[in-house]
Design an enzyme around this catalytic site. Structure first.
Site, PDB file in Angstrom:
ATOM      1  N   TYR A   1      -0.856  -8.614  -5.889  1.00  0.00           N
ATOM      2  CA  TYR A   1      -2.067  -7.793  -5.876  1.00  0.00           C
ATOM      3  C   TYR A   1      -1.625  -6.339  -5.917  1.00  0.00           C
ATOM      4  O   TYR A   1      -0.775  -5.919  -5.126  1.00  0.00           O
ATOM      5  CB  TYR A   1      -2.863  -8.081  -4.595  1.00  0.00           C
TER       6      TYR A   1
ATOM      7  N   ASP B   1       5.985  -2.114  -7.316  1.00  0.00           N
ATOM      8  CA  ASP B   1       4.859  -1.736  -6.459  1.00  0.00           C
ATOM      9  C   ASP B   1       5.293  -1.863  -5.000  1.00  0.00           C
ATOM     10  O   ASP B   1       5.325  -2.948  -4.437  1.00  0.00           O
ATOM     11  CB  ASP B   1       3.656  -2.645  -6.766  1.00  0.00           C
TER      12      ASP B   1
ATOM     13  N   LYS C   1      -0.021   3.233   1.879  1.00  0.00           N
ATOM     14  CA  LYS C   1       0.196   2.762   3.257  1.00  0.00           C
ATOM     15  C   LYS C   1       1.172   3.646   4.057  1.00  0.00           C
ATOM     16  O   LYS C   1       0.801   4.742   4.442  1.00  0.00           O
ATOM     17  CB  LYS C   1       0.613   1.295   3.250  1.00  0.00           C
TER      18      LYS C   1
END
Ligand code: HOZ
Length: 429
Positions: free
Chosen positions: A144, A239, A267
């Site tokens: 994702y 990623d 994050k």
């Protein structure tokens, strides 16, 4: 356990937000029941509006690596706030944070800050297409990369939790340029590259998957993909929204010795404030506007408060901090395996550093198909008993649990005690 106030707020929230939430997984649909409304977080603990106290293993889905309300992060954000919330102009904290990033990850020669991981991955795909002049991208099932159109194909996280098809609203003409393969299958990638490697703008991957639950890359897998990209002129985009500054100070690329073309962040790099970033090879990044023609922009990009939180958080992540996370992660994973075995519940505990998932499966879990083989019913029973026992885990089998430097041995022991009862509960399902 008292949950009256959370229930009341959730009923109200359902009249205001789709499904009562502002991001899908937190609605608890993967496990049933009422999501807890959180009043405050301190260190490794969360306190809900009904006064329940939990050891937090969600940590805002990863960013709170030094725990909640860390005094140094708070001080630096407050200092920044006093000077003004946003300028829409360059400010010095962008430089400090970028230098910290490049010091730890020298392969990030140039970067751009934005406001979320989704923005970062969306931009990275555009950059890969703009740089190579090609349209196709390759991603992996269960990975994702945020909620941007080209990446919502065979995605993990909420898409997997809710069992959704590829999202309506993404034009078929766009989705056809997103090719997918199983994660951890290098032979499949070799076949695809042999057929159409020269049409690929880039390959994007979660190096350690967090969004299908934790999946660990097989030895040589990431290096093999990188070699295929090099051979065919496609960009290798790693990623690191979840893994960046978490699995090591150099992220997953540092841990596995990979030097990619582009990396995306979110994050941890924002210390709990909304930040994303993408960066990598200078010759690629110099194609981004205004240095080059590939457009990317954002009013709140490089926001001073977000930069302050990121700076303070990265400074706190010393080698000793990573050692502590590794020790706590190993203790938790080993303890969970032992408690599951005692309750005769077959599980696979996948872990890299301070990211882990307990899969309720008797077989090794290494890709989306093997993750799906897990019993989500058992996971749900386990999750709810853990919550009652004071451990707040991600409310889905297909997400990662995280540890912070604020967690203590005592927190882990408390959690393992709760796990004894929780595995016994799961055994009944
Ligand atoms: N997509 C994130 C988890 N992988 C966030 C989920 C949420 O906040 O609900």
């Amino acid at each position: 356990m008292k949950t009256d106030l959370s229930e009341k707020l959730f009923a109200k929230a359902q009249t205001l937000f789709p499904g009562g939430v502002n991001s899908p997984v937190r609605a608890f649909r993967g496990v049933g029941g009422t999501p807890r409304f959180i009043a405050r977080g301190r260190g490794s603990h969360l306190f809900d509006v009904d006064g329940n106290d939990y050891v937090d293993y969600v940590l805002s889905w990863g960013p709170m690596i030094v725990g909640h309300a860390h005094p140094e992060v708070m001080r630096e954000v407050q200092d920044a706030m006093k000077e003004g919330a946003s300028f829409g102009a360059p400010s010095p904290r962008e430089i400090t944070l970028a230098e910290l990033v490049r010091e730890r990850m020298p392969w990030i020669e140039k970067m751009r800050f934005c406001s979320s991981g989704t923005e970062a991955t969306t931009a990275a795909i555009r950059v890969a297409r703009g740089f190579t002049g090609r349209d196709d991208i390759l991603k992996f099932e269960g990975c994702y990369h945020g909620a941007g159109d080209p990446l919502l194909v065979k995605a993990g996280s909420g898409v997997e939790t809710l069992g959704l098809p590829d999202s309506p609203g993404v034009p078929a003409d766009l989705a056809k340029h997103t090719l997918t393969l199983p994660y951890n299958d290098l032979a499949a990638a070799e076949r695809l590259f042999a057929e159409r490697g020269d049409t690929l703008a880039g390959v994007i991957i979660e190096p350690v998957v967090g969004n299908m639950g934790v999946l660990v890359p097989k030895a040589g897998y990431l290096a093999g993909l990188l070699a295929l990209c090099r051979k065919h002129g496609a960009l290798f985009i790693v990623d690191e929204v979840m893994t960046g500054f978490r699995v090591s100070s150099g992220g997953a690329c540092g841990l596995y010795g990979i030097r990619p073309d582009l990396v995306t962040f979110g994050k941890v790099i924002g210390g709990g404030l909304p930040v994303g970033a993408f960066g990598g090879r200078a010759d690629v990044m110099d194609r981004v506007a205004p240095a080059g023609p590939i457009y990317q922009a954002g009013t709140l990009s490089g926001n001073p408060m977000a930069m302050a939180a990121g700076n303070a958080t990265l400074r706190l992540m010393t080698p000793a901090a990573y050692e502590k996370l590794e020790g706590l992660g190993a203790k938790l994973a080993d303890g969970l395996r032992a408690r599951a075995a005692a309750a005769k519940v077959p599980v696979q505990v996948n872990r890299v550093g301070s990211m882990l998932t307990v899969f309720f499966s008797e077989k090794p879990v290494f890709d989306a198909a093997s993750a799906r083989h897990s019993s989500t019913k058992r996971f749900g029973a386990f999750f709810h008993r853990m919550l009652e026992g004071g451990a707040y885990l991600p409310p889905s089998q297909f997400e990662a649990a995280f540890l912070s430097t604020a967690h203590s041995e005592g927190d882990v022991e408390h959690t393992l005690l709760a796990a004894e009862a929780a595995f016994a509960e799961a055994a009944k399902v």
